[in-house]
Design a protein around this motif. Structure first.
Motif, PDB file in Angstrom:
ATOM      1  N   LEU A 206       0.828  -1.213   0.000  1.00 38.35           N
ATOM      2  CA  LEU A 206       0.000   0.000   0.000  1.00 38.35           C
ATOM      3  C   LEU A 206       0.864   1.266   0.000  1.00 38.35           C
ATOM      4  CD1 LEU A 206      -2.882  -0.928   2.484  1.00 38.35           C
ATOM      5  CD2 LEU A 206      -3.040  -0.565   0.011  1.00 38.35           C
ATOM      6  N   ASN A 207       1.926   1.243   0.790  1.00 43.67           N
ATOM      7  CA  ASN A 207       2.839   2.382   0.846  1.00 43.67           C
ATOM      8  C   ASN A 207       3.474   2.635  -0.528  1.00 43.67           C
ATOM      9  OD1 ASN A 207       4.316   4.475   1.870  1.00 43.67           O
ATOM     10  ND2 ASN A 207       5.889   3.189   2.804  1.00 43.67           N
ATOM     11  N   ILE A 208       3.897   1.572  -1.212  1.00 44.14           N
ATOM     12  CA  ILE A 208       4.513   1.714  -2.535  1.00 44.14           C
ATOM     13  C   ILE A 208       3.509   2.274  -3.537  1.00 44.14           C
ATOM     14  CG2 ILE A 208       5.415   0.394  -4.499  1.00 44.14           C
ATOM     15  CD1 ILE A 208       6.843  -1.407  -2.461  1.00 44.14           C
ATOM     16  N   PHE A 209       2.281   1.754  -3.545  1.00 41.19           N
ATOM     17  CA  PHE A 209       1.270   2.240  -4.473  1.00 41.19           C
ATOM     18  C   PHE A 209       0.915   3.704  -4.201  1.00 41.19           C
ATOM     19  CE2 PHE A 209      -0.040  -2.349  -5.047  1.00 41.19           C
ATOM     20  CZ  PHE A 209       0.505  -2.446  -6.307  1.00 41.19           C
ATOM     21  N   MET A 210       0.813   4.069  -2.937  1.00 42.00           N
ATOM     22  CA  MET A 210       0.501   5.463  -2.601  1.00 42.00           C
ATOM     23  C   MET A 210       1.643   6.387  -3.002  1.00 42.00           C
ATOM     24  SD  MET A 210      -1.497   4.948   1.040  1.00 42.00           S
ATOM     25  CE  MET A 210      -1.371   6.636   1.473  1.00 42.00           C
ATOM     26  N   ALA A 211       2.882   5.956  -2.785  1.00 44.68           N
ATOM     27  CA  ALA A 211       4.036   6.771  -3.196  1.00 44.68           C
ATOM     28  C   ALA A 211       4.062   6.924  -4.716  1.00 44.68           C
ATOM     29  CB  ALA A 211       5.332   6.138  -2.697  1.00 44.68           C
ATOM     30  N   HIS A 212       3.727   5.845  -5.432  1.00 42.05           N
ATOM     31  CA  HIS A 212       3.691   5.894  -6.894  1.00 42.05           C
ATOM     32  C   HIS A 212       2.613   6.870  -7.374  1.00 42.05           C
ATOM     33  CE1 HIS A 212       4.196   4.485 -10.978  1.00 42.05           C
ATOM     34  NE2 HIS A 212       2.893   4.264 -11.061  1.00 42.05           N
ATOM     35  N   ALA A 213       1.432   6.822  -6.762  1.00 42.12           N
ATOM     36  CA  ALA A 213       0.349   7.736  -7.135  1.00 42.12           C
ATOM     37  C   ALA A 213       0.732   9.184  -6.838  1.00 42.12           C
ATOM     38  CB  ALA A 213      -0.930   7.358  -6.395  1.00 42.12           C
ATOM     39  N   LEU A 214       1.372   9.406  -5.702  1.00 41.76           N
ATOM     40  CA  LEU A 214       1.814  10.751  -5.347  1.00 41.76           C
ATOM     41  C   LEU A 214       2.850  11.260  -6.348  1.00 41.76           C
ATOM     42  CD1 LEU A 214       1.762  13.065  -3.241  1.00 41.76           C
ATOM     43  CD2 LEU A 214       3.692  11.931  -2.143  1.00 41.76           C
ATOM     44  N   THR A 215       3.781  10.394  -6.721  1.00 38.77           N
ATOM     45  CA  THR A 215       4.810  10.781  -7.683  1.00 38.77           C
ATOM     46  C   THR A 215       4.192  11.146  -9.027  1.00 38.77           C
ATOM     47  OG1 THR A 215       6.359   9.284  -6.597  1.00 38.77           O
ATOM     48  CG2 THR A 215       6.932  10.012  -8.798  1.00 38.77           C
TER      49      THR A 215
END
Length: 158
Positions: A34-43
């Motif tokens: 979840l953290n990786i997906f959220m960071a990807h969306a933020l990026t």
């Protein structure tokens, strides 16, 4: 997010002890995903905003460059017209000086009309980069000058 995951892992390990280690590992892995997906969306969102900002800057500069080019073309056109007018004025001044010289040279008792020199052709297309056409094939070289006749200023080395 990390804090909540850590609390959940601690609670699972406390209540389930040995069996809870597997569940805690699964929860931690899911939290990391979840953290990786959220960071990807933020990026992606930051990239999109920066791309829009940079596009706006580039469009503004391109509009400014187009406006400057148009202004430069207008100023060059005005300069060409001014050079033509100055050249024509210099031709007229030389013609009037020649007439004045003829009038001064004729004796006062003469009854015949003074012979004026033929006026030079006024070229309709004068470029700032070329000299005016030569009418006389004589030894004198006529050089184009935008200075008025009798001026003491130095001529530019063109």
């Amino acid at each position: 997010m990390v804090f909540l995951t850590a609390m959940l892992v601690i609670i699972i390990i406390y209540y389930l002890q040995a069996d809870g280690l597997i569940y805690a590992t699964i929860v931690a892995l899911i939290a990391e995903l979840l953290n990786i997906f959220m960071a990807h969306a933020l990026t992606k969102s930051v990239e999109k905003k920066m791309r829009a900002r940079i596009r706006k800057l580039v469009d503004g500069y391109s509009k400014r460059i187009k406006a400057n080019r148009k202004t430069i073309q207008n100023l060059e056109r005005i300069q060409e017209e001014s050079v033509k007018k100055l050249y024509n004025a210099n031709v007229k001044i030389k013609e009037y000086e020649a007439r004045l010289d003829v009038l001064e040279k004729t004796p006062p008792g003469t009854t015949e009309a003074p012979q004026y020199p033929a006026p030079e052709k006024s070229p309709s297309e004068i470029s700032t980069r070329t000299a005016p056409p030569m009418d006389e094939p004589s030894g004198k070289n006529q050089v184009y000058s935008d200075l008025p006749s009798g001026s003491n200023r130095k001529k530019l080395p063109l």
